[in-house]
Design a protein around this motif. Sequence first.
Motif, PDB file in Angstrom:
ATOM      1  N   PHE A   1       4.861  30.824 -69.895  1.00  7.12           N
ATOM      2  CA  PHE A   1       4.060  29.612 -69.787  1.00  7.12           C
ATOM      3  C   PHE A   1       4.890  28.519 -69.130  1.00  7.12           C
ATOM      4  O   PHE A   1       6.082  28.373 -69.411  1.00  7.12           O
ATOM      5  N   ALA A   2       4.245  27.747 -68.264  1.00 12.40           N
ATOM      6  CA  ALA A   2       4.911  26.641 -67.595  1.00 12.40           C
ATOM      7  C   ALA A   2       3.922  25.513 -67.365  1.00 12.40           C
ATOM      8  O   ALA A   2       2.708  25.743 -67.283  1.00 12.40           O
ATOM      9  N   THR A   3       4.431  24.290 -67.279  1.00 13.63           N
ATOM     10  CA  THR A   3       3.579  23.149 -66.958  1.00 13.63           C
ATOM     11  C   THR A   3       3.219  23.219 -65.487  1.00 13.63           C
ATOM     12  O   THR A   3       4.081  23.185 -64.615  1.00 13.63           O
TER      13      THR A   3
ATOM     14  N   ARG B   1      -6.683  11.038 -62.152  1.00 13.37           N
ATOM     15  CA  ARG B   1      -5.695  11.291 -61.103  1.00 13.37           C
ATOM     16  C   ARG B   1      -4.915  12.520 -61.535  1.00 13.37           C
ATOM     17  O   ARG B   1      -4.448  12.621 -62.673  1.00 13.37           O
ATOM     18  N   HIS B   2      -4.776  13.475 -60.627  1.00 11.95           N
ATOM     19  CA  HIS B   2      -4.252  14.800 -60.949  1.00 11.95           C
ATOM     20  C   HIS B   2      -3.099  15.152 -60.026  1.00 11.95           C
ATOM     21  O   HIS B   2      -3.166  14.928 -58.814  1.00 11.95           O
ATOM     22  N   THR B   3      -2.047  15.717 -60.601  1.00 11.42           N
ATOM     23  CA  THR B   3      -0.920  16.221 -59.826  1.00 11.42           C
ATOM     24  C   THR B   3      -0.742  17.702 -60.102  1.00 11.42           C
ATOM     25  O   THR B   3      -0.611  18.106 -61.264  1.00 11.42           O
ATOM     26  N   ARG B   4      -0.741  18.497 -59.048  1.00 11.40           N
ATOM     27  CA  ARG B   4      -0.425  19.927 -59.156  1.00 11.40           C
ATOM     28  C   ARG B   4       1.051  20.097 -58.838  1.00 11.40           C
ATOM     29  O   ARG B   4       1.497  19.779 -57.724  1.00 11.40           O
ATOM     30  N   LEU B   5       1.840  20.553 -59.807  1.00 11.55           N
ATOM     31  CA  LEU B   5       3.275  20.659 -59.622  1.00 11.55           C
ATOM     32  C   LEU B   5       3.597  21.820 -58.693  1.00 11.55           C
ATOM     33  O   LEU B   5       3.184  22.954 -58.927  1.00 11.55           O
ATOM     34  N   ALA B   6       4.367  21.525 -57.646  1.00  7.53           N
ATOM     35  CA  ALA B   6       4.739  22.575 -56.693  1.00  7.53           C
ATOM     36  C   ALA B   6       5.650  23.602 -57.342  1.00  7.53           C
ATOM     37  O   ALA B   6       5.550  24.800 -57.064  1.00  7.53           O
ATOM     38  N   ASP B   7       6.529  23.128 -58.221  1.00 11.42           N
ATOM     39  CA  ASP B   7       7.414  24.011 -58.975  1.00 11.42           C
ATOM     40  C   ASP B   7       7.060  23.877 -60.445  1.00 11.42           C
ATOM     41  O   ASP B   7       7.179  22.784 -61.017  1.00 11.42           O
ATOM     42  N   PRO B   8       6.604  24.951 -61.083  1.00  9.57           N
ATOM     43  CA  PRO B   8       6.203  24.859 -62.485  1.00  9.57           C
ATOM     44  C   PRO B   8       7.287  24.252 -63.358  1.00  9.57           C
ATOM     45  O   PRO B   8       8.464  24.621 -63.275  1.00  9.57           O
ATOM     46  N   GLY B   9       6.893  23.271 -64.174  1.00  8.85           N
ATOM     47  CA  GLY B   9       7.823  22.643 -65.090  1.00  8.85           C
ATOM     48  C   GLY B   9       8.718  21.590 -64.471  1.00  8.85           C
ATOM     49  O   GLY B   9       9.543  21.003 -65.161  1.00  8.85           O
ATOM     50  N   VAL B  10       8.553  21.311 -63.177  1.00  3.21           N
ATOM     51  CA  VAL B  10       9.397  20.331 -62.478  1.00  3.21           C
ATOM     52  C   VAL B  10       8.523  19.121 -62.129  1.00  3.21           C
ATOM     53  O   VAL B  10       7.529  19.256 -61.415  1.00  3.21           O
TER      54      VAL B  10
END
Length: 270
Positions: free
Chosen positions: A233-235, A251-260
């Motif tokens: 599991f990762a954010t 407002r939504h952000t999709r993290l390019a690197d999970p958990g970063v």
Amino acid sequence: MCTVVVRVDPGAAWPVTVLALRDESPDRPWDPPAAWWPDRDPDVRGVRDRQAGGAWLAASDRNGLAVVLNRWEETPGDGEGTWTTRGTLPLDAVVDDAAPGADGSLPTSRAFNLVRATAAGAEVVTWDGASVRTTVLGPGVHMVTHGDPDDPGAARVGRWLDAFRAAPAPTGPPARDPGDEPVAGGAGPDAAGPDAAGDGWGGWFDVLERSTVLPADDPDAILRDTVEPEGHFATLSIVAAAVGQGRTVLRHTRLADPGVLHGPDVHHHT
């Protein structure tokens, strides 16, 4: 293992503000907020789980916002060794204003916390395999993970709830995305400082920033990347939202690197 922070102020123009972080398997496909369910309600937008077709988070101007978090208690399912998807819960809440267990029946899904936010306030509906119960979130700041709301014994809550409560709470829609990194020495929305954007979200974003000192596999890390007994599991994404009378802003952000937290993220505004 998701994390949701909620501020409730019944007399405010925006009575509820929400910071939600989604933890999921990086291999499970999903889509950012959009109107993915026109057959149910073309005005509902949310984060869609492609695999099961449901939502992690759903929102509409009419019915506010709902987001589902996994719990880990054993549940009976449908009696035939299968379970219905938890992804229907946010949609049922926002489309039909329906609460799990309201008709006296027990859910056939796995265990969950369902955070429900409207202009009238916020609550958490919990299914732990034994009963369905509702916790009304009173005025103030609250934190929900995989246990009971505000439980200091729950991962992340005992470490970070006091920090969120001590920080200035957001009182309206965010002007910048949760994953944005302020530019030192700048001015306006990109200026450095806890609330450089002037939207009231700087305090919570600062706590989120400070939490990254922990390794991503620490049980108290808010930004996560860890292997649990249930899998990896990762954010993967973060939503900042404000709920008012007849209006819900995301407002939504999709993290390019999970958990970063910071990186070449992809942003969506609705």
